[in-house]
Scaffold this active site. Structure first.
Site, PDB file in Angstrom:
ATOM      1  N   ASP A 243      42.762  25.082  34.035  1.00  0.00           N
ATOM      2  CA  ASP A 243      43.470  25.199  35.394  1.00  0.00           C
ATOM      3  C   ASP A 243      44.504  24.156  35.468  1.00  0.00           C
ATOM      4  OD1 ASP A 243      42.747  26.942  38.206  1.00  0.00           O
ATOM      5  OD2 ASP A 243      44.173  25.398  38.217  1.00  0.00           O
ATOM      6  N   ASN A 269      48.394  23.664  31.878  1.00  0.00           N
ATOM      7  CA  ASN A 269      49.036  24.954  31.921  1.00  0.00           C
ATOM      8  C   ASN A 269      48.433  25.906  30.992  1.00  0.00           C
ATOM      9  OD1 ASN A 269      50.958  26.898  31.944  1.00  0.00           O
ATOM     10  ND2 ASN A 269      52.430  25.699  32.698  1.00  0.00           N
ATOM     11  N   ALA A 270      47.933  26.947  31.557  1.00  0.00           N
ATOM     12  CA  ALA A 270      47.308  27.913  30.701  1.00  0.00           C
ATOM     13  C   ALA A 270      48.191  28.391  29.604  1.00  0.00           C
ATOM     14  CB  ALA A 270      46.567  29.045  31.478  1.00  0.00           C
ATOM     15  N   ASP A 287      42.491  35.001  34.827  1.00  0.00           N
ATOM     16  CA  ASP A 287      42.598  35.403  36.397  1.00  0.00           C
ATOM     17  C   ASP A 287      43.620  34.597  36.830  1.00  0.00           C
ATOM     18  OD1 ASP A 287      41.881  36.481  38.889  1.00  0.00           O
ATOM     19  OD2 ASP A 287      40.142  35.337  39.114  1.00  0.00           O
ATOM     20  N   CYS A 327      46.100  39.974  40.533  1.00  0.00           N
ATOM     21  CA  CYS A 327      45.728  40.097  42.023  1.00  0.00           C
ATOM     22  C   CYS A 327      47.000  40.332  42.701  1.00  0.00           C
ATOM     23  CB  CYS A 327      45.127  38.893  42.562  1.00  0.00           C
ATOM     24  SG  CYS A 327      45.911  37.521  42.134  1.00  0.00           S
TER      25      CYS A 327
HETATM   26  N1  SAH Z   1      39.066  32.663  38.730  1.00  0.00           N
HETATM   27  C1  SAH Z   1      39.322  31.888  39.811  1.00  0.00           C
HETATM   28  C2  SAH Z   1      40.387  32.099  40.757  1.00  0.00           C
HETATM   29  C3  SAH Z   1      41.633  31.961  40.035  1.00  0.00           C
HETATM   30  S1  SAH Z   1      42.854  31.541  41.535  1.00  0.00           S
HETATM   31  C4  SAH Z   1      37.861  31.923  40.829  1.00  0.00           C
HETATM   32  O1  SAH Z   1      37.299  32.934  40.606  1.00  0.00           O
HETATM   33  O2  SAH Z   1      37.671  31.122  41.540  1.00  0.00           O
HETATM   34  C5  SAH Z   1      44.243  31.210  40.191  1.00  0.00           C
HETATM   35  C6  SAH Z   1      43.992  29.680  39.554  1.00  0.00           C
HETATM   36  O3  SAH Z   1      45.219  29.473  38.605  1.00  0.00           O
HETATM   37  C7  SAH Z   1      44.155  28.666  40.648  1.00  0.00           C
HETATM   38  O4  SAH Z   1      43.126  27.741  40.696  1.00  0.00           O
HETATM   39  C8  SAH Z   1      45.446  27.775  40.098  1.00  0.00           C
HETATM   40  O5  SAH Z   1      45.330  26.438  40.346  1.00  0.00           O
HETATM   41  C9  SAH Z   1      45.560  28.141  38.633  1.00  0.00           C
HETATM   42  N2  SAH Z   1      46.857  28.026  38.091  1.00  0.00           N
HETATM   43  C10 SAH Z   1      48.110  28.573  38.740  1.00  0.00           C
HETATM   44  N3  SAH Z   1      49.112  28.404  37.712  1.00  0.00           N
HETATM   45  C11 SAH Z   1      48.642  28.071  36.477  1.00  0.00           C
HETATM   46  C12 SAH Z   1      48.805  27.856  35.199  1.00  0.00           C
HETATM   47  N4  SAH Z   1      49.944  28.214  34.938  1.00  0.00           N
HETATM   48  N5  SAH Z   1      47.994  27.298  34.340  1.00  0.00           N
HETATM   49  C13 SAH Z   1      46.723  27.315  34.443  1.00  0.00           C
HETATM   50  N6  SAH Z   1      46.350  27.529  36.005  1.00  0.00           N
HETATM   51  C14 SAH Z   1      47.024  27.809  36.937  1.00  0.00           C
END
Ligand code: SAH
Length: 386
Positions: A243, A269-270, A287, A327
């Site tokens: 995350d 960063n994913a 997600d 989402c």
């Molecule tokens: N699967 C999680 C919900 C994810 S919400 C659950 O069930 O609790 C989306 C998440 O993506 C957030 O925590 C946010 O911090 C993260 N996020 C946003 N952009 C991102 C990126 N570029 N790389 C990694 N994480 C990211």
């Protein structure tokens, strides 16, 4: 009662409850911001009662097809109706969204229940003005230990409202340990990234985890690690959570600790992680947050999904699974599946659909209000030897 006359062919004549500025023929009786108004068609036939906010793009939101006040009795009745629906749904009534805006006839009001604690959001001017009536009704109906107001959503800006979080009743239960199935989650209701947990995905953790035994799992956009933890509990061989938020990663680590589960949680960063990762996995979960809140940015969003789909497919072992979610309301189920299909073509792999997912039923969809449908997901498996 003041009100608006609605132009022919507006969405309200197709079962929607919203009125946009462009759909107003004229106003009468000088409606005031936050007031209850009456809607009429061009032949003067009443269409129902709505809340009014000229500062919002959605100028009026209907909440009743009859003449109706927004008073204490109304909130008691509507909230009771919303709660009784949840009791009959296959969701944990102590850890669920008890009222969800338009889907419960309460436009702009959200009530989440975390055991004895309630978190509310008022996202429209009219609901915000009546927050005391809402808090009173919740106390009368549920006798909660605390009521937290979590009004930091960017949606409030669109209604011309300030953002702020505060305790409306009782004491902030920080930290709060929530239990769902065989997992515990440490949550902060007043602060923290979101209102406690992502309630809409709670049951999906378990569904995805049924595939995880003995597998090497990558949970991207993990937040506090819901999917990763469920997979670890189900006997995954190794779990990595990614995350971009340090706060989320530290929550995932703490959740690993209180559940006595091993998680490798990385702040990254994913997009970059997927691009440079040298490992392979048997199950990857994607997600991400909504890549688009508007139709205009849809193409960019689809490019984002395509990129992470393609990269994830390349990191999967020969019969690996990919569970992917969107989402964003603008990304329809069909568009999302098409995106996955196109990534499979580019990756030169054959996928089979193992499961499809939707939002939890405590976030009910109204077929006449398409904006209420937002969460969709698919689990696909690489077909080995192809
Ligand atoms: N699967 C999680 C919900 C994810 S919400 C659950 O069930 O609790 C989306 C998440 O993506 C957030 O925590 C946010 O911090 C993260 N996020 C946003 N952009 C991102 C990126 N570029 N790389 C990694 N994480 C990211």
């Amino acid at each position: 009662m003041p009100g608006l006359v609605i132009k022919p062919r507006s969405r309200i004549f197709h079962g929607h409850d919203w009125v946009y500025t462009s759909e107003i023929k004229k106003s009468f009786g000088n409606p005031q911001p936050g007031e209850v108004i009456s809607l009429k068609d061009f032949k003067d036939k009443p269409l129902g009662s709505a809340i009014y906010n000229p500062k919002s793009q959605i100028v009026a939101r209907r909440f009743s097809r009859r003449k109706q006040d927004l008073d204490g009795d109304f909130f008691l009745r509507r909230l009771q109706l919303a709660f009784s629906l949840r009791e009959r749904l296959p969701v944990d009534p102590l850890l669920c969204r008890l009222a969800w805006s338009e889907s419960d006839g309460l436009p702009g009001l959200i009530v989440d229940r975390y055991g004895g604690h309630l978190v509310i959001q008022t996202l429209t001017l009219a609901m915000d003005q009546r927050i005391n009536l809402i808090v009173d009704a919740l106390q009368e109906l549920l006798s909660p230990q605390s009521i937290i107001v979590r009004n930091d959503s960017p949606m409030r800006k669109a209604e011309g409202l300030e953002t702020s979080n505060f305790v409306a009743f009782g004491k902030d239960p920080d930290p709060l340990i929530l239990e769902h199935g065989s997992l515990k989650f440490k949550s902060t209701l007043l602060t923290g990234q979101k209102t406690g947990l992502y309630l809409d995905q709670l049951d999906t953790y378990q569904q995805v985890a049924t595939l995880a035994e003995g597998k090497r799992v990558l949970d991207c956009f993990s937040n506090q690690g819901g999917f990763g933890l469920a997979c670890a509990r189900a006997g995954a061989a190794a779990v990595t959570c990614i995350d971009i938020s340090g706060e989320a990663i530290s929550a995932a680590k703490q959740n690993g600790g209180i559940n006595e589960l091993n998680l490798h949680a990385v702040e990254a960063n994913a997009f970059d992680y997927l691009k440079t990762c040298k490992e392979t996995f048997d199950l990857i979960v994607l997600d991400p947050p909504s890549f688009t809140r508007s139709k205009k940015a849809l193409n960019d969003a689809m490019r984002g999904y395509k990129e992470i789909h393609l990269r994830a497919l390349k990191l999967l072992n020969h019969d690996g699974y990919l569970a992917t979610f969107s989402c964003s309301h603008h990304v329809t189920r069909e568009l999302f599946l098409n995106n996955l299909r196109s990534a499979a073509v580019d990756a030169r792999r054959t996928l089979r659909l193992v499961e499809s997912y939707s939002q939890r039923p405590d976030h009910p969809i109204l077929p006449t209000i398409p904006e209420t449908e937002y969460l969709k997901g698919f689990c696909v498996q690489l077909l080995p030897g192809r």
